[in-house]
Design a protein around this motif. Structure first.
Motif, PDB file in Angstrom:
ATOM      1  N   GLY A  46      65.410  18.852   4.929  1.00 38.98           N
ATOM      2  CA  GLY A  46      65.499  17.847   3.866  1.00 38.98           C
ATOM      3  C   GLY A  46      64.520  18.127   2.740  1.00 38.98           C
ATOM      4  N   ARG A  47      63.313  18.544   3.087  1.00 40.57           N
ATOM      5  CA  ARG A  47      62.323  18.879   2.062  1.00 40.57           C
ATOM      6  C   ARG A  47      62.753  20.112   1.257  1.00 40.57           C
ATOM      7  N   LEU A  48      63.385  21.063   1.930  1.00 45.80           N
ATOM      8  CA  LEU A  48      63.901  22.234   1.209  1.00 45.80           C
ATOM      9  C   LEU A  48      64.993  21.819   0.227  1.00 45.80           C
ATOM     10  N   LEU A  49      65.851  20.896   0.635  1.00 48.75           N
ATOM     11  CA  LEU A  49      66.903  20.413  -0.262  1.00 48.75           C
ATOM     12  C   LEU A  49      66.307  19.661  -1.450  1.00 48.75           C
ATOM     13  N   LYS A  50      65.216  18.940  -1.238  1.00 47.47           N
ATOM     14  CA  LYS A  50      64.541  18.269  -2.353  1.00 47.47           C
ATOM     15  C   LYS A  50      63.960  19.289  -3.326  1.00 47.47           C
ATOM     16  N   ARG A  51      63.431  20.407  -2.807  1.00 49.43           N
ATOM     17  CA  ARG A  51      62.930  21.468  -3.692  1.00 49.43           C
ATOM     18  C   ARG A  51      64.068  22.050  -4.516  1.00 49.43           C
ATOM     19  N   LEU A  52      65.223  22.227  -3.880  1.00 49.95           N
ATOM     20  CA  LEU A  52      66.403  22.730  -4.590  1.00 49.95           C
ATOM     21  C   LEU A  52      66.812  21.757  -5.691  1.00 49.95           C
ATOM     22  N   ASP A  53      66.896  20.471  -5.358  1.00 52.05           N
ATOM     23  CA  ASP A  53      67.259  19.464  -6.355  1.00 52.05           C
ATOM     24  C   ASP A  53      66.239  19.421  -7.491  1.00 52.05           C
ATOM     25  N   GLN A  54      64.952  19.534  -7.166  1.00 50.69           N
ATOM     26  CA  GLN A  54      63.908  19.522  -8.193  1.00 50.69           C
ATOM     27  C   GLN A  54      64.036  20.738  -9.111  1.00 50.69           C
ATOM     28  N   ALA A  55      64.307  21.903  -8.531  1.00 56.69           N
ATOM     29  CA  ALA A  55      64.487  23.107  -9.335  1.00 56.69           C
ATOM     30  C   ALA A  55      65.672  22.948 -10.282  1.00 56.69           C
ATOM     31  N   ARG A  56      66.737  22.334  -9.807  1.00 59.23           N
ATOM     32  CA  ARG A  56      67.898  22.091 -10.667  1.00 59.23           C
ATOM     33  C   ARG A  56      67.542  21.106 -11.776  1.00 59.23           C
ATOM     34  N   SER A  57      66.801  20.054 -11.444  1.00 55.74           N
ATOM     35  CA  SER A  57      66.374  19.069 -12.448  1.00 55.74           C
ATOM     36  C   SER A  57      65.454  19.696 -13.486  1.00 55.74           C
ATOM     37  N   ASP A  58      64.643  20.649 -13.048  1.00 53.67           N
ATOM     38  CA  ASP A  58      63.703  21.330 -13.945  1.00 53.67           C
ATOM     39  C   ASP A  58      64.356  22.468 -14.718  1.00 53.67           C
ATOM     40  N   ASP A  59      65.677  22.635 -14.582  1.00 52.22           N
ATOM     41  CA  ASP A  59      66.416  23.725 -15.231  1.00 52.22           C
ATOM     42  C   ASP A  59      65.858  25.098 -14.868  1.00 52.22           C
ATOM     43  N   ALA A  60      65.573  25.294 -13.594  1.00 56.01           N
ATOM     44  CA  ALA A  60      65.110  26.594 -13.124  1.00 56.01           C
ATOM     45  C   ALA A  60      66.169  27.647 -13.428  1.00 56.01           C
ATOM     46  N   ASP A  61      65.719  28.879 -13.638  1.00 61.88           N
ATOM     47  CA  ASP A  61      66.671  29.956 -13.916  1.00 61.88           C
ATOM     48  C   ASP A  61      67.592  30.214 -12.724  1.00 61.88           C
ATOM     49  N   THR A  62      67.072  30.041 -11.503  1.00 61.84           N
ATOM     50  CA  THR A  62      67.893  30.179 -10.302  1.00 61.84           C
ATOM     51  C   THR A  62      67.616  29.002  -9.385  1.00 61.84           C
ATOM     52  N   ALA A  63      68.642  28.328  -8.988  1.00 60.81           N
ATOM     53  CA  ALA A  63      68.560  27.240  -8.006  1.00 60.81           C
ATOM     54  C   ALA A  63      69.911  27.232  -7.290  1.00 60.81           C
ATOM     55  N   GLU A  64      70.029  28.085  -6.283  1.00 62.73           N
ATOM     56  CA  GLU A  64      71.310  28.296  -5.615  1.00 62.73           C
ATOM     57  C   GLU A  64      71.168  28.068  -4.122  1.00 62.73           C
ATOM     58  N   ALA A  65      72.276  27.740  -3.506  1.00 68.65           N
ATOM     59  CA  ALA A  65      72.300  27.569  -2.063  1.00 68.65           C
ATOM     60  C   ALA A  65      73.644  28.004  -1.509  1.00 68.65           C
ATOM     61  N   GLN A  66      73.610  28.448  -0.270  1.00 69.23           N
ATOM     62  CA  GLN A  66      74.825  28.696   0.494  1.00 69.23           C
ATOM     63  C   GLN A  66      74.822  27.685   1.623  1.00 69.23           C
ATOM     64  N   TYR A  67      75.996  27.147   1.920  1.00 70.41           N
ATOM     65  CA  TYR A  67      76.104  26.077   2.909  1.00 70.41           C
ATOM     66  C   TYR A  67      77.024  26.481   4.047  1.00 70.41           C
ATOM     67  N   ALA A  68      76.742  25.947   5.220  1.00 68.31           N
ATOM     68  CA  ALA A  68      77.615  26.095   6.377  1.00 68.31           C
ATOM     69  C   ALA A  68      78.811  25.162   6.196  1.00 68.31           C
ATOM     70  N   ALA A  69      79.798  25.309   7.046  1.00 65.19           N
ATOM     71  CA  ALA A  69      80.998  24.478   6.956  1.00 65.19           C
ATOM     72  C   ALA A  69      80.673  22.994   7.084  1.00 65.19           C
ATOM     73  N   ASP A  70      79.608  22.652   7.823  1.00 61.80           N
ATOM     74  CA  ASP A  70      79.257  21.240   7.989  1.00 61.80           C
ATOM     75  C   ASP A  70      78.398  20.705   6.838  1.00 61.80           C
ATOM     76  N   GLY A  71      78.108  21.539   5.843  1.00 60.20           N
ATOM     77  CA  GLY A  71      77.391  21.101   4.653  1.00 60.20           C
ATOM     78  C   GLY A  71      75.900  21.356   4.650  1.00 60.20           C
ATOM     79  N   ARG A  72      75.330  21.764   5.778  1.00 58.85           N
ATOM     80  CA  ARG A  72      73.889  22.038   5.776  1.00 58.85           C
ATOM     81  C   ARG A  72      73.622  23.388   5.136  1.00 58.85           C
ATOM     82  N   PRO A  73      72.457  23.533   4.515  1.00 59.71           N
ATOM     83  CA  PRO A  73      72.160  24.788   3.836  1.00 59.71           C
ATOM     84  C   PRO A  73      71.851  25.909   4.821  1.00 59.71           C
TER      85      PRO A  73
END
Length: 157
Positions: free
Chosen positions: A100-127
């Motif tokens: 969950g904390r990793l997902l918050k870092r991802l969301d924060q990077a996206r909010s901050d317009d980071a140059d890269t903020a990407e994730a790959q997810y499993a079929a159940d939606g977890r990163p």
């Protein structure tokens, strides 16, 4: 510690992570086809209160492979699986995150317009993999988190 030694450890850890990524991509049993997140898309996965997972991390603060136990939404145990991670568990134990904390870092990077903020997810939606780079022209702000061996906790009745 001389800066050169620290840099070579980081490069060595990054090379190990790269090899691990190739192996996990080729042998991924967690999901037959992980999906990449598009733009600002958020995962719909809800973090359970209890689970175990393995985290392989390459960041300036946290590098190595860790086996992590999460109970009631908090990391209760982190075991380093290599020399660097064992040292880091001793020196900075609070730095090993929940998913969950990793997902918050991802969301924060996206909010901050980071140059890269990407994730790959499993079929159940977890990163399965989170890649961050706030500024592609800056050195040492990149982060790569590979999440594997996920085991959801049992619900007590």
């Amino acid at each position: 510690m001389p800066a050169g030694r620290s840099r070579s450890r980081f490069v060595s850890a990054a090379a190990s992570i790269g090899a691990l990524l190739c192996a996990t991509t080729a042998c991924a049993s967690e999901s037959s086809s992980p999906e990449s997140a598009v733009g600002g898309q958020k995962t719909t996965w809800e973090e359970p209160a209890s689970y175990d997972y393995t985290l392989t991390s390459t960041t300036q603060v946290l590098a190595g492979t860790f086996r992590v136990k999460v109970r009631d939404g908090t990391v209760t145990e982190a075991v380093g699986l290599d020399e660097d991670s064992r040292r880091q568990v001793r020196e900075v134990p609070g730095e090993v995150p929940t998913i969950g904390r990793l997902l918050k870092r991802l969301d924060q990077a996206r909010s901050d317009d980071a140059d890269t903020a990407e994730a790959q997810y499993a079929a159940d939606g977890r990163p399965l993999r989170i890649s961050l780079d706030w500024d592609e022209n800056a050195i040492d702000d990149e982060a790569l988190y590979v999440i594997s061996a996920y085991e959801p906790g049992r619900v007590a009745r």
